[in-house]
Design a protein around this motif. Structure first.
Motif, mmCIF file in Angstrom:
data_model
loop_
_atom_site.group_PDB
_atom_site.id
_atom_site.type_symbol
_atom_site.label_atom_id
_atom_site.label_comp_id
_atom_site.label_asym_id
_atom_site.label_seq_id
_atom_site.Cartn_x
_atom_site.Cartn_y
_atom_site.Cartn_z
ATOM 1 N N TYR A 162 -10.310 -58.973 -14.727
ATOM 2 C CA TYR A 162 -11.059 -58.293 -15.679
ATOM 3 C C TYR A 162 -10.131 -58.109 -17.028
ATOM 4 C CZ TYR A 162 -13.466 -54.764 -18.437
ATOM 5 O OH TYR A 162 -13.939 -53.891 -19.416
ATOM 6 N N ALA A 163 -10.375 -58.486 -18.259
ATOM 7 C CA ALA A 163 -9.456 -58.245 -19.200
ATOM 8 C C ALA A 163 -10.292 -57.451 -20.261
ATOM 9 C CB ALA A 163 -8.682 -59.570 -19.806
ATOM 10 N N ASP A 164 -9.341 -56.435 -20.891
ATOM 11 C CA ASP A 164 -9.971 -55.603 -21.716
ATOM 12 C C ASP A 164 -8.896 -55.533 -23.200
ATOM 13 O OD1 ASP A 164 -11.589 -53.806 -23.145
ATOM 14 O OD2 ASP A 164 -11.090 -52.167 -21.935
ATOM 15 N N PRO A 165 -8.809 -56.509 -23.687
ATOM 16 C CA PRO A 165 -7.694 -56.549 -24.820
ATOM 17 C C PRO A 165 -8.234 -55.585 -26.118
ATOM 18 C CG PRO A 165 -8.778 -58.789 -25.031
ATOM 19 C CD PRO A 165 -9.409 -58.151 -23.804
ATOM 20 N N PRO A 166 -7.265 -55.062 -26.806
ATOM 21 C CA PRO A 166 -7.531 -54.519 -28.000
ATOM 22 C C PRO A 166 -8.259 -55.693 -29.072
ATOM 23 C CG PRO A 166 -5.028 -54.699 -27.989
ATOM 24 C CD PRO A 166 -5.803 -55.310 -26.853
ATOM 25 N N TYR A 167 -9.266 -55.186 -30.009
ATOM 26 C CA TYR A 167 -9.751 -56.201 -30.820
ATOM 27 C C TYR A 167 -9.585 -55.728 -32.311
ATOM 28 C CZ TYR A 167 -13.445 -52.917 -29.389
ATOM 29 O OH TYR A 167 -14.296 -51.851 -29.034
ATOM 30 N N THR A 168 -8.802 -54.649 -32.744
ATOM 31 C CA THR A 168 -8.698 -54.270 -33.970
ATOM 32 C C THR A 168 -7.190 -54.269 -34.262
ATOM 33 O OG1 THR A 168 -8.113 -51.880 -33.627
ATOM 34 C CG2 THR A 168 -10.768 -52.580 -34.057
ATOM 35 N N ARG A 169 -6.679 -54.209 -35.421
ATOM 36 C CA ARG A 169 -5.365 -54.301 -35.607
ATOM 37 C C ARG A 169 -4.623 -52.933 -35.214
ATOM 38 N NH1 ARG A 169 -6.998 -53.994 -41.894
ATOM 39 N NH2 ARG A 169 -6.693 -51.732 -42.347
ATOM 40 N N ASP A 170 -5.138 -51.962 -34.859
ATOM 41 C CA ASP A 170 -4.585 -50.673 -34.511
ATOM 42 C C ASP A 170 -3.737 -50.849 -33.029
ATOM 43 O OD1 ASP A 170 -5.485 -48.813 -36.687
ATOM 44 O OD2 ASP A 170 -7.379 -49.444 -35.748
ATOM 45 N N HIS A 171 -2.437 -50.588 -33.101
ATOM 46 C CA HIS A 171 -1.797 -50.422 -32.078
ATOM 47 C C HIS A 171 -1.801 -49.304 -31.235
ATOM 48 C CE1 HIS A 171 0.236 -54.526 -32.741
ATOM 49 N NE2 HIS A 171 0.192 -53.991 -34.163
ATOM 50 N N TYR A 172 -2.091 -49.112 -30.134
ATOM 51 C CA TYR A 172 -2.694 -47.840 -29.255
ATOM 52 C C TYR A 172 -1.331 -47.384 -28.861
ATOM 53 C CZ TYR A 172 -7.458 -47.813 -30.467
ATOM 54 O OH TYR A 172 -8.406 -48.037 -31.458
ATOM 55 N N SER A 173 -0.253 -48.103 -28.871
ATOM 56 C CA SER A 173 0.942 -47.745 -28.090
ATOM 57 C C SER A 173 1.457 -46.309 -29.120
ATOM 58 C CB SER A 173 2.146 -48.860 -28.335
ATOM 59 O OG SER A 173 2.396 -49.220 -29.531
ATOM 60 N N ARG A 174 0.880 -46.407 -30.355
ATOM 61 C CA ARG A 174 1.282 -45.059 -31.054
ATOM 62 C C ARG A 174 0.918 -43.808 -30.424
ATOM 63 N NH1 ARG A 174 -0.817 -44.028 -36.496
ATOM 64 N NH2 ARG A 174 -2.572 -45.223 -36.069
ATOM 65 N N PHE A 175 -0.010 -43.991 -29.718
ATOM 66 C CA PHE A 175 -0.855 -42.601 -29.091
ATOM 67 C C PHE A 175 -0.116 -42.156 -27.989
ATOM 68 C CE2 PHE A 175 -4.276 -44.985 -31.717
ATOM 69 C CZ PHE A 175 -3.977 -44.023 -32.765
ATOM 70 N N TYR A 176 0.658 -43.077 -27.382
ATOM 71 C CA TYR A 176 1.232 -42.668 -26.104
ATOM 72 C C TYR A 176 2.690 -42.826 -25.823
ATOM 73 C CZ TYR A 176 -3.656 -43.441 -25.187
ATOM 74 O OH TYR A 176 -5.120 -43.171 -25.107
ATOM 75 N N HIS A 177 3.375 -42.862 -27.047
ATOM 76 C CA HIS A 177 4.896 -43.146 -27.114
ATOM 77 C C HIS A 177 5.678 -42.046 -26.406
ATOM 78 C CE1 HIS A 177 5.844 -40.277 -30.337
ATOM 79 N NE2 HIS A 177 4.512 -40.352 -30.636
ATOM 80 N N SER A 178 5.110 -40.922 -26.564
ATOM 81 C CA SER A 178 5.765 -39.750 -26.086
ATOM 82 C C SER A 178 5.985 -39.874 -24.378
ATOM 83 C CB SER A 178 5.262 -38.562 -26.338
ATOM 84 O OG SER A 178 5.303 -38.425 -27.603
ATOM 85 N N LEU A 179 4.729 -40.293 -23.943
ATOM 86 C CA LEU A 179 4.535 -40.470 -22.559
ATOM 87 C C LEU A 179 5.401 -41.617 -22.047
ATOM 88 C CD1 LEU A 179 0.569 -39.844 -22.211
ATOM 89 C CD2 LEU A 179 2.450 -38.100 -21.965
ATOM 90 N N GLU A 180 5.554 -42.556 -22.660
ATOM 91 C CA GLU A 180 6.298 -43.661 -22.455
ATOM 92 C C GLU A 180 7.875 -43.192 -22.363
ATOM 93 O OE1 GLU A 180 5.264 -46.683 -22.159
ATOM 94 O OE2 GLU A 180 6.788 -48.338 -22.552
ATOM 95 N N THR A 181 8.460 -42.264 -23.224
ATOM 96 C CA THR A 181 9.857 -41.875 -23.325
ATOM 97 C C THR A 181 9.891 -40.979 -22.179
ATOM 98 O OG1 THR A 181 9.892 -42.059 -25.821
ATOM 99 C CG2 THR A 181 11.332 -40.517 -24.507
ATOM 100 N N ILE A 182 8.779 -40.160 -21.745
ATOM 101 C CA ILE A 182 9.060 -39.234 -20.445
ATOM 102 C C ILE A 182 9.245 -40.183 -19.358
ATOM 103 C CG2 ILE A 182 7.829 -37.649 -19.240
ATOM 104 C CD1 ILE A 182 6.777 -36.311 -21.977
ATOM 105 N N ALA A 183 8.363 -41.072 -19.304
ATOM 106 C CA ALA A 183 8.341 -41.998 -18.070
ATOM 107 C C ALA A 183 9.672 -42.597 -17.898
ATOM 108 C CB ALA A 183 7.119 -42.801 -17.945
ATOM 109 N N LEU A 184 10.185 -43.283 -18.881
ATOM 110 C CA LEU A 184 11.329 -44.123 -18.824
ATOM 111 C C LEU A 184 12.433 -43.340 -18.758
ATOM 112 C CD1 LEU A 184 10.322 -46.811 -21.682
ATOM 113 C CD2 LEU A 184 10.510 -47.094 -19.224
ATOM 114 N N GLY A 185 12.574 -42.198 -19.331
ATOM 115 C CA GLY A 185 13.834 -41.225 -19.169
ATOM 116 C C GLY A 185 14.834 -41.725 -19.991
ATOM 117 N N ASP A 186 14.599 -42.138 -21.394
ATOM 118 C CA ASP A 186 15.642 -42.706 -22.142
ATOM 119 C C ASP A 186 15.706 -41.926 -23.301
ATOM 120 O OD1 ASP A 186 13.574 -43.614 -23.284
ATOM 121 O OD2 ASP A 186 13.911 -45.651 -23.538
ATOM 122 N N ASP A 187 16.492 -42.441 -24.476
ATOM 123 C CA ASP A 187 16.672 -41.542 -25.506
ATOM 124 C C ASP A 187 16.675 -42.354 -26.681
ATOM 125 O OD1 ASP A 187 17.348 -39.527 -27.481
ATOM 126 O OD2 ASP A 187 19.459 -39.826 -27.313
#
Length: 306
Positions: A162-187
């Motif tokens: 089952y695939a649910d790709p984005p279909y507009t030009r909006d990159h949703y990584s913008r909305f979760y970048h802080s969680l990504e940083t916390i999970a990765l533990g980088d700077d």
DNA sequence: GTATGATCGTAGGTGCAAGA
DNA sequence: TCTTGCACCTACGATCATAC
């Protein structure tokens, strides 16, 4: 925030700027690893109170060191719960004054309420909630990977994709970048906005190199869909693809790729491609009525490929 | 200069839950 | 039963970059 010192609107020589610089100097004097203070430096004042951000740094450090997915999940839920922004996402810090410089009263109430929460208390509540969950008995595995890699070397043999790709030009990584940083533990460094001459750090504080989905980029989307179809076809299992129908006669924002084009690509890899329109469903209308263009005609579509 | 594509900053309608 | 508050998360307009 502290990372953006010198580029913000605070006047040089103001007591606020002095306090920020002293805070930064004190943090540096502690000699902690930079990744261990990333929340307070990048997100303190912007998405969390400084006190919350300090607590989050400590909690995140503990979670990462432990290697426990439960601790990390509780940490990310805590960050998501505490974030003081529009819509609880990480792309839109609160702007407490209107265009005339007048403080927004309801926003002030929201700031006081959310920034008064204790990160430790919220974290403990999530920890108790997650620890009480029953353990799933069915075989499963969660994978964080590019879709091409995941299809080339699936962790488990799938019976359907089952695939649910984005279909507009909006990159949703913008909305979760802080969680990504916390999970990765980088700077990571913070990207600069292309606005204002390109010298101002992005207001959302986006991490450099955040993921940009090829499905959101017009020039890359056809190859991405082809790779998706080819990858699933190689596994010899059916594909269910979620996409958005779009009527070009309506005013709604065009999709990155027209549905017909996606169907055409699918037919190059599958013998049988059926389209099911979920006519009874409409996307939630999350904008002002005047901007809410033509939700009808943009309903969910499922491509059933065998 | 124009067309097209990409990125960023931003608003707020809907449905649900809790409280009155 | 009604009111209020809140989380959810889509996708717009503005702006800039690039290609021609």
């Amino acid at each position: 925030n502290l990372t953006s010192l010198g580029t913000e609107e605070v006047a040089a020589g103001s007591s606020l700027m002095d306090a920020a610089r002293e805070a930064q100097a004190r943090i540096e004097a502690l000699g902690l690893p930079s990744a261990g203070t990333v929340c307070v430096r990048h997100f303190g004042g912007q998405y969390f109170s400084y006190a919350q951000a300090v607590e989050l740094d400590a909690i995140a450090d503990l979670a990462r060191d432990s290697g426990s997915s439960v601790l990390l999940a509780a940490t990310l839920s805590t960050a998501s719960h505490l974030v003081n922004s529009i819509g609880k996402q990480f792309a839109q810090p609160i702007r407490p004054r209107d265009k005339f410089g007048t403080p927004k009263r309801h926003v002030v109430r929201k700031i006081i309420a959310e920034r008064g929460l204790s990160a430790r208390s919220v974290f403990m509540a999530y920890l108790r909630q997650y620890e009480s969950l029953s353990i799933a008995r069915r075989d499963h595995v969660a994978v964080r990977a590019d879709f091409r890699e995941a299809l080339a070397k699936p962790a488990l043999k799938p019976s359907v994709v089952y695939a649910d790709p984005p279909y507009t030009r909006d990159h949703y990584s913008r909305f979760y970048h802080s969680l990504e940083t916390i999970a990765l533990g980088d700077d990571p460094s913070i990207t600069k906005s292309n606005l204002g001459g390109g010298n101002i750090k992005s207001r959302g504080g986006y991490r450099a190199g955040r993921h940009q989905s090829p499905f959101c980029i017009k020039s890359e989307a056809p190859a991405a869909f082809s790779a998706l179809f080819a990858g699933v076809a190689t596994l010899q299992v059916p594909l269910v693809l979620s996409y958005s129908g779009y009527d070009p006669n309506m005013e709604a924002r065009p999709r990155v790729m027209a549905l017909d084009t996606v169907i055409g690509l699918a037919k190059q890899h599958f013998k049988d491609v059926r389209v099911e329109q979920l006519a009874s469903l409409e996307h939630m209308k999350l904008n002002t009525t005047s901007l809410n263009k033509a939700a009808k005609g943009t309903t969910e579509v499922l491509l059933l490929c065998r």
